[in-house]
Design a protein around this motif. Structure first.
Motif, PDB file in Angstrom:
ATOM      1  N   HIS A  76       0.820  -1.216   0.000  1.00 53.33           N
ATOM      2  CA  HIS A  76       0.000   0.000   0.000  1.00 53.33           C
ATOM      3  C   HIS A  76       0.856   1.270   0.000  1.00 53.33           C
ATOM      4  O   HIS A  76       0.512   2.274   0.633  1.00 53.33           O
ATOM      5  CB  HIS A  76      -0.942   0.009   1.205  1.00 53.33           C
ATOM      6  CG  HIS A  76      -2.042  -0.998   1.086  1.00 53.33           C
ATOM      7  ND1 HIS A  76      -2.816  -1.395   2.150  1.00 53.33           N
ATOM      8  CD2 HIS A  76      -2.512  -1.729   0.027  1.00 53.33           C
ATOM      9  CE1 HIS A  76      -3.705  -2.296   1.764  1.00 53.33           C
ATOM     10  NE2 HIS A  76      -3.538  -2.506   0.470  1.00 53.33           N
TER      11      HIS A  76
ATOM     12  N   THR B 198      -0.627   4.892  -0.640  1.00 53.23           N
ATOM     13  CA  THR B 198      -1.559   5.574   0.261  1.00 53.23           C
ATOM     14  C   THR B 198      -1.262   5.378   1.741  1.00 53.23           C
ATOM     15  O   THR B 198      -1.853   6.076   2.575  1.00 53.23           O
ATOM     16  CB  THR B 198      -2.997   5.076   0.010  1.00 53.23           C
ATOM     17  OG1 THR B 198      -3.028   3.650   0.166  1.00 53.23           O
ATOM     18  CG2 THR B 198      -3.458   5.432  -1.395  1.00 53.23           C
TER      19      THR B 198
ATOM     20  N   ASN C 236       3.766   7.842  -0.058  1.00 56.45           N
ATOM     21  CA  ASN C 236       3.037   7.620   1.186  1.00 56.45           C
ATOM     22  C   ASN C 236       2.764   8.897   1.973  1.00 56.45           C
ATOM     23  O   ASN C 236       3.301   9.972   1.680  1.00 56.45           O
ATOM     24  CB  ASN C 236       3.842   6.671   2.077  1.00 56.45           C
ATOM     25  CG  ASN C 236       5.268   7.163   2.295  1.00 56.45           C
ATOM     26  OD1 ASN C 236       6.099   7.099   1.405  1.00 56.45           O
ATOM     27  ND2 ASN C 236       5.544   7.671   3.482  1.00 56.45           N
ATOM     28  N   LYS C 237       1.916   8.751   2.975  1.00 55.08           N
ATOM     29  CA  LYS C 237       1.738   9.810   3.966  1.00 55.08           C
ATOM     30  C   LYS C 237       2.800   9.659   5.052  1.00 55.08           C
ATOM     31  O   LYS C 237       3.283   8.555   5.317  1.00 55.08           O
ATOM     32  CB  LYS C 237       0.361   9.717   4.614  1.00 55.08           C
ATOM     33  CG  LYS C 237      -0.817   9.967   3.692  1.00 55.08           C
ATOM     34  CD  LYS C 237      -2.131   9.795   4.456  1.00 55.08           C
ATOM     35  CE  LYS C 237      -3.340   9.978   3.554  1.00 55.08           C
ATOM     36  NZ  LYS C 237      -4.605   9.757   4.293  1.00 55.08           N
TER      37      LYS C 237
ATOM     38  N   PHE D 175       0.307  13.489   3.100  1.00 55.36           N
ATOM     39  CA  PHE D 175       1.039  12.946   1.960  1.00 55.36           C
ATOM     40  C   PHE D 175       2.385  13.648   1.814  1.00 55.36           C
ATOM     41  O   PHE D 175       2.483  14.871   1.960  1.00 55.36           O
ATOM     42  CB  PHE D 175       0.240  13.111   0.676  1.00 55.36           C
ATOM     43  CG  PHE D 175      -0.776  12.023   0.446  1.00 55.36           C
ATOM     44  CD1 PHE D 175      -0.380  10.745   0.090  1.00 55.36           C
ATOM     45  CD2 PHE D 175      -2.135  12.282   0.595  1.00 55.36           C
ATOM     46  CE1 PHE D 175      -1.311   9.738  -0.118  1.00 55.36           C
ATOM     47  CE2 PHE D 175      -3.076  11.290   0.392  1.00 55.36           C
ATOM     48  CZ  PHE D 175      -2.667  10.002   0.037  1.00 55.36           C
TER      49      PHE D 175
ATOM     50  N   ASN E 144      -1.196  14.018  -4.975  1.00 57.08           N
ATOM     51  CA  ASN E 144      -2.549  13.847  -4.451  1.00 57.08           C
ATOM     52  C   ASN E 144      -3.405  15.059  -4.839  1.00 57.08           C
ATOM     53  O   ASN E 144      -4.364  14.936  -5.584  1.00 57.08           O
ATOM     54  CB  ASN E 144      -2.505  13.678  -2.934  1.00 57.08           C
ATOM     55  CG  ASN E 144      -3.875  13.569  -2.322  1.00 57.08           C
ATOM     56  OD1 ASN E 144      -4.708  12.787  -2.766  1.00 57.08           O
ATOM     57  ND2 ASN E 144      -4.147  14.378  -1.296  1.00 57.08           N
TER      58      ASN E 144
ATOM     59  N   ASP F  30      -4.422   1.050   6.003  1.00 56.44           N
ATOM     60  CA  ASP F  30      -4.396   2.510   6.029  1.00 56.44           C
ATOM     61  C   ASP F  30      -3.131   3.098   6.655  1.00 56.44           C
ATOM     62  O   ASP F  30      -2.711   4.192   6.288  1.00 56.44           O
ATOM     63  CB  ASP F  30      -5.609   3.051   6.787  1.00 56.44           C
ATOM     64  CG  ASP F  30      -6.921   2.697   6.102  1.00 56.44           C
ATOM     65  OD1 ASP F  30      -6.967   2.783   4.869  1.00 56.44           O
ATOM     66  OD2 ASP F  30      -7.875   2.312   6.809  1.00 56.44           O
TER      67      ASP F  30
END
Length: 759
Positions: free
Chosen positions: A161, A164, A199-200, A205, A235, A516
């Motif tokens: 992931h 995100t 990624n954040k 972000f 984003n 997440d």
């Protein structure tokens, strides 16, 4: 950027916005009317990947032939800055010859978990060696007029992931582990660009993270170049521009440009922000044009020879119980399909189309003596995990008929790549079983490993020799033959810890998180910092690597030009005590003997590689500075040095430290802290000048309150429980425990008196 302000004024809003995104997949935007050229950027951490036809960022389409050097995992194992510079110069020459202005690399993300699918593309679990290798590479590339892009900024330590996921990490760990390599590399080498990650980071972000891209990268570290997005990492384009993300790649087909224009026209974006980015892109264009004007010539054969040299110096001898080097009189059975189809690089955006490719089996036959018998058996299928009984029998028969057995094994392409993480550290079952079987029928088995990251080795006791070849690039075949026959003495050392099992590694309980977010729950204790703190024995420790010779360490000397200063020069003598010429990497670690905050047991702060003939001795020197002794204090939001004794240790690995000496640092960079109502009594005790103030203000209470008596008595409270309570108690607690004799006004007077004394 004042030099570009006049040109910026001549550009329309649409033209300025167009410079903030790519023209296509690999090129920046040009504006012919204003003679602003566009340039090609392309992947290149360990080899140029210039695509001709259809473009992608996952290594799916073919690219022009180029020299494929070892991936970063192997390059770091060389511990050789000069070698990195040599790689950088040659990559710059190849880029220039293909009209490529920027090589998208190096990648310096920390190897938090051995499972990360892209670990082969990163240097280390340690920020110091990561920054040193990256800085050497960047200096060399940019001296040739080609730019670099330091990536992936920041906290991009997994593929799961990755587009995100929110990486949740505390401030101290963020600065000491995950940002430190970026900080040092930026300050040491000023890359032309920095690439933000997908990624954040702590909820924001990376592509629109003002704290990372502006407050830290530019305002604190002094970065002068432009920030480019990872391909598709944007984003919200306007939010990214405000945060300091200059160039969106690849082209969004005008979508991002329109968003910028609309935001300026409706007043939600200050045009000065856009102008600042345009000036950065113009500055890049000027540098790129000058660099490519130099035009480079490329000798691909010389580059290949250097790739062989680099691969050999990157290989790590993990085990050798008298089985290596191979002797001319010995017959050798070479086993394993990797000997015919070598795995020499990783999958994804860094995948190179090699100009040459050495095949291990062919190079072994060429390197062996004229009458030396070399046989081969396939042993297993690379593209399958199941055991082929016929291939195993063939391999065992070949082994029984030979004096020595060399097995080429490792991880197939499908096991590790950009885009996904591993779920275990095991080799394919057919390879692991074959190693065990060979160990049963032969006493002299050596395993040559091709993998981009650590693996478990339950079969280790079954063999006498193991060489970690990593993903050694196009010269891996010849380099491995040179190591096997002793034409090159192995000098690589691990830049990462190999755990016994997956469960032993510190991130095991937290990696890769949920869909997440991922919590970096192990904090500072990444890699060797964890194993040292836990006093656990890994399979192979950080910095470990054997040689065909032996080295001794002696005569450790420490010089401080000014007593108590953090500017320290450390020197020791290394002697080759064996009969073979070789290279040794001396590593220096620093330990804070006592700190107000917990610190790792030791941290790498220097290394030097030296070549020694048999019997030769040389002095090696390390230069330490303030940062060598500092830690990041999240309360003060800065790096600080506390005075005290530090241990300087020098040796052959993090677990083989031969020399130790203490150094007294009196330098104190802690900011003055103000006393307030929630300051603890132990904090006052850290300021000796405040003890008389405390006694003076509490003395009137002593006759009325047992608690106050305990605190004003010489030596403090005698009762352990009372001592612990007083140590932890905030000053406001004096009111609670005074039975009304200590008031808010008394507390205010005490605080004011303390702060006056601190001044």
């Amino acid at each position: 950027m004042a030099a570009y302000s006049e040109l910026v004024k001549k550009l329309t809003l649409a033209e300025k916005a167009s410079l903030c995104s790519g023209k296509n997949f690999w090129n920046t935007q040009n504006i012919e009317e204003h003679q602003i050229p566009g340039f090609m950027v392309t992947d290149g951490p360990h080899g140029l990947r210039k695509q001709g036809g259809s473009a992608d960022h996952l290594g799916l389409s073919d690219s022009v032939p180029a020299t494929c050097f070892p991936t970063a995992a192997g390059l770091a194992a060389s511990w050789n800055r000069e070698l990195m510079e040599g790689v950088g110069r040659r990559l710059a020459h190849e880029a220039g010859a293909e009209d490529v202005a920027v090589l998208l690399g190096p990648g310096i993300n920390i190897k938090r978990s051995p499972l990360c699918g892209r670990n082969f593309e990163y240097f280390s679990e340690d920020p110091y060696i990561s920054s040193e290798m990256a800085s050497a590479y960047i200096h060399a590339v940019q001296q040739e007029g080609i730019g670099t892009s330091l990536k992936h900024f920041a906290v991009n330590n997994q593929e799961y992931h990755r587009l995100t996921v929110d990486a949740r990490v505390d401030e101290r760990t963020l600065h000491e582990i995950y940002l430190a390599a970026f900080e040092a590399t930026v300050q040491n080498s000023q890359p032309w660009s920095v690439m933000c990650s997908y990624n954040k980071v702590n909820g924001v972000f990376a592509s629109e993270n003002h704290k990372l891209l502006t407050e830290l990268l530019r305002d604190t570290w002094g970065f002068e170049g432009f920030v480019v997005s990872d391909w598709g990492a944007v984003n919200e384009r306007v939010a990214g521009l405000k945060a300091g993300m200059d160039l969106e790649m690849p082209s969004s087909g005008g979508v991002g440009d329109k968003a910028i224009q609309d935001a300026i026209e409706n007043g939600t974006l200050d045009e000065a922000v856009l102008d600042r980015t345009v000036e950065r892109m113009l500055a890049f264009a000027e540098k790129a044009e000058k660099g490519l004007f130099r035009k480079q010539s490329v000798d691909k054969k010389e580059h290949h020879d250097f790739a062989v040299k680099t691969a050999a110096e990157s290989m790590v001898l993990l085990k050798n119980e008298g089985v290596l080097p191979l002797q001319p009189s010995e017959s050798v059975a070479v086993i394993g399909e990797f000997a015919e189809q070598p795995r020499f690089q990783g999958g994804g955006s860094s995948k190179v189309n090699p100009a040459y490719l050495d095949i291990p089996l062919e190079q072994i036959k060429k390197t062996a003596s004229a009458d030396q018998q070399i046989t081969y058996a396939r042993g297993f299928h690379i593209d399958r995990n199941d055991i082929d009984a016929a291939l195993v029998e063939e391999a065992l028969a070949a082994a029984k008929a030979a004096d020595k057995v060399v097995l080429y094994a490792g991880l197939p392409d499908r096991y590790e790549s950009e885009g996904y993480d591993r779920t275990h550290l095991q080799m394919p079952a057919n390879q692991a079983a074959l190693i065990e079987e060979l160990g049963r029928v032969h006493d002299n088995v050596t395993v040559m490993l091709s993998n981009g990251a650590p693996i478990e080795m339950p079969w280790l006791e079954s063999v006498k020799g193991v060489v970690e070849c990593y993903l050694g690039g196009q010269g891996m075949g010849q380099a491995s033959a040179d190591i096997l026959f002793g034409k090159v003495n192995p000098s690589g050392k691990l830049a990462e810890t190999f755990p016994m099992t997956l469960q032993q590694n510190p991130s095991y309980l937290h990696f890769p998180g949920n869909k997440d977010s991922v919590m970096y729950g192990e904090g500072l204790y990444v890699g060797y910092r964890y194993y040292d703190a836990k006093e656990e024995t890994p399979l192979f420790p950080f910095g470990y690597g054997l040689s065909y010779t032996t080295f001794s360490y002696s005569n450790l000397r420490i010089e401080q030009p000014e007593a108590g200063s953090t500017n320290v020069t450390v020197t020791c003598t290394i002697t080759n005590t064996g009969s073979t010429a070789g290279k040794e990497t001396a590593q220096l670690y620093v330990k804070d003997q006592e700190s107000s905050l917990e610190r790792p047991e030791r941290e790498l702060k220097g290394f030097t590689k030296v070549h020694l003939e048999p019997g030769e001795s040389k002095d090696v020197t390390f230069e330490l500075n303030e940062r060598s002794f500092a830690y990041y204090h999240d309360g003060f939001s800065q790096w600080i040095v506390e005075p005290g004794m530090f241990t300087i240790a020098v040796g052959a690995s993090s677990r083989d430290l031969r020399l130790h000496e203490e150094v007294d640092v009196t330098e104190d960079t802690r900011p003055v802290t103000r006393i307030h109502r929630n300051s603890r009594l132990e904090e006052l005790a850290q300021h000796p000048d405040l003890n008389p103030v405390l006694e003076k203000h509490l003395a009137p209470l002593a006759s009325n309150n047992l608690f106050a008596q305990q605190m004003t008595e010489e030596g403090g409270a005698a009762d352990p429980m009372m001592a612990a309570m007083m140590k932890e108690m905030p000053l406001r607690g004096l009111i609670n425990f005074s039975s009304g004799h200590f008031t808010e006004q008394n507390l205010t007077d005490l605080i004011e008196a303390c702060n006056a004394k601190i001044k």
